[in-house]
Design an enzyme around this catalytic site. Structure first.
Site: not given
Ligand code: UFG
Length: 339
Positions: A117, A141
């Site tokens: 990841t 994670y």
């Molecule tokens: N976000 C919002 N509102 C929501 C959901 C997400 O503002 O309802 C924001 C989060 O705070 C973050 C961005 O959107 O800033 C992306 O969030 P995600 O939950 O979609 O994804 P993450 O970046 O947290 O994590 C994902 C995967 C991981 C991976 C990562 C790599 O879940 O497995 O991307 O960047 F490692």
């Protein structure tokens, strides 16, 4: 030769299975169905229900199915959940992966494709990141996955396992033919959450943090279509089988979108102006993660087909509407049954 796909009933694993089927590959899916769904595994594919940490099961399965390669997807993947339950993540993602690697070594499986990841980079000092950027995960994670990368690198030196470590950036979208997609209940990922809001599955959504040091104050991610990611795995398998050297590859397009841009795209593609509120920052979120995405193209000859946010959102939305239709039909059947 058979490929063992752990987590093959899950979101990304099921897309690799679909891609592998195009070339008539022998496949066995190993899934405990904790977050996967039997319905995501295409008909005709062999499925073993079980745990990647079950040593006895693996010792039987590898020779019985003549496994020559493992694509290891099975894992817990929610960053904020990992902050709340770190030991659960280290058990699932790290300890059980160790058992799987050991079974691969003992069973003579040489090719190992690992779902890592972008979270291993944490708050990288320079953007975009390359494979040379020093890992510095900021969430359990990310750490749970980085430890598996290290185990695989050590296993290569000690036992000759050839690991391809694929560091996924933000995976989204769904199979263009709508055969698979993200089906997780209570999903937390941005595009999934936004398309759920667009189809009316949730009343609205929140933007977590508008005060990040980015152009519009919201977090920036490199969103990549799940079918392009699946293709990268199939190419990696072919590469390893032809004697290619295992290595770390970032799976990314090389450009980012902010949370606000994603939400606007979902509103535009769906035509629905769903409710969006601003909320405080979410624990464990780095401000920006974008990769150059160059190495994977040169090593594997990977040519993404869906490098376009609107296309990703269009496919995610089509899948979400399909899920809505299925759940309405199930409700209608249940209502008829009670008449
Ligand atoms: N976000 C919002 N509102 C929501 C959901 C997400 O503002 O309802 C924001 C989060 O705070 C973050 C961005 O959107 O800033 C992306 O969030 P995600 O939950 O979609 O994804 P993450 O970046 O947290 O994590 C994902 C995967 C991981 C991976 C990562 C790599 O879940 O497995 O991307 O960047 F490692």
């Amino acid at each position: 030769m058979t490929v063992l796909v752990t987590g093959g009933a899950g979101y990304i694993g099921s897309h690799m299975v679909l891609d592998l089927m195009k070339t008539g590959e022998e496949i066995v899916v190993l899934d405990d169905f904790s977050t996967g769904f039997p319905g995501l595994v295409p008909a005709g594919v062999r499925v073993v229900e079980g745990d990647i940490g079950n040593r006895k099961l693996l010792e039987r399965l590898i020779p019985d199915y003549r496994i020559d390669a493992i694509a290891h997807f099975a894992a817990k993947i929610v960053v904020p959940e990992s902050v709340e339950k770190p030991l659960f993540y280290y058990d699932n993602n790290t300890s059980r992966a160790r058992t799987l690697i050991e079974a691969a070594v003992n069973g003579g499986v040489k090719h190992f494709i690992f779902s890592s990841t972008a979270a291993v980079y944490g708050n990288a000092e320079t953007m975009p990141v390359t494979e040379e950027t020093p890992p510095n995960p900021v969430s359990p994670y990310g750490r749970s996955k980085l430890m598996v990368e290290w185990m695989l690198e050590d296993a290569r030196v000690a036992y000759g396992v050839e690991p391809m470590i694929l560091r996924y950036f933000n995976v989204a979208g769904a199979d263009p033919l709508c055969r698979s997609g993200q089906a997780t209940p209570r999903a937390t990922h941005l595009i999934k959450t936004a398309v759920e809001a667009a189809v009316g599955k949730r009343a609205g959504m929140s933007i977590f943090g508008t005060d990040y040091p980015t152009a519009d104050g919201t977090c920036v991610r490199d969103y990549i279509h799940v079918s392009d990611l699946a293709r990268a795995h199939v190419l990696a398998l072919d590469y390893l089988r032809k004697g290619g050297k295992g290595q770390v590859l970032n799976c990314a397009y090389g450009h980012g979108s902010s949370v606000s841009e994603v939400i606007e795209t979902v509103r535009k593609v769906s035509g629905v102006n769903f409710n969006v509120e601003t909320a405080p920052r979410r624990a464990g979120d780095p401000a920006e993660i974008v990769a150059t995405g160059e190495k994977i193209r040169s090593v594997l000859g990977w040519e993404p087909q869906y490098d376009d946010l609107e296309t990703i959102v269009t496919h995610a939305l089509a899948w979400e509407r399909k899920l809505m239709d299925q759940s309405r039909q199930a409700d209608a059947r249940a209502a008829l049954a009670t008449v």
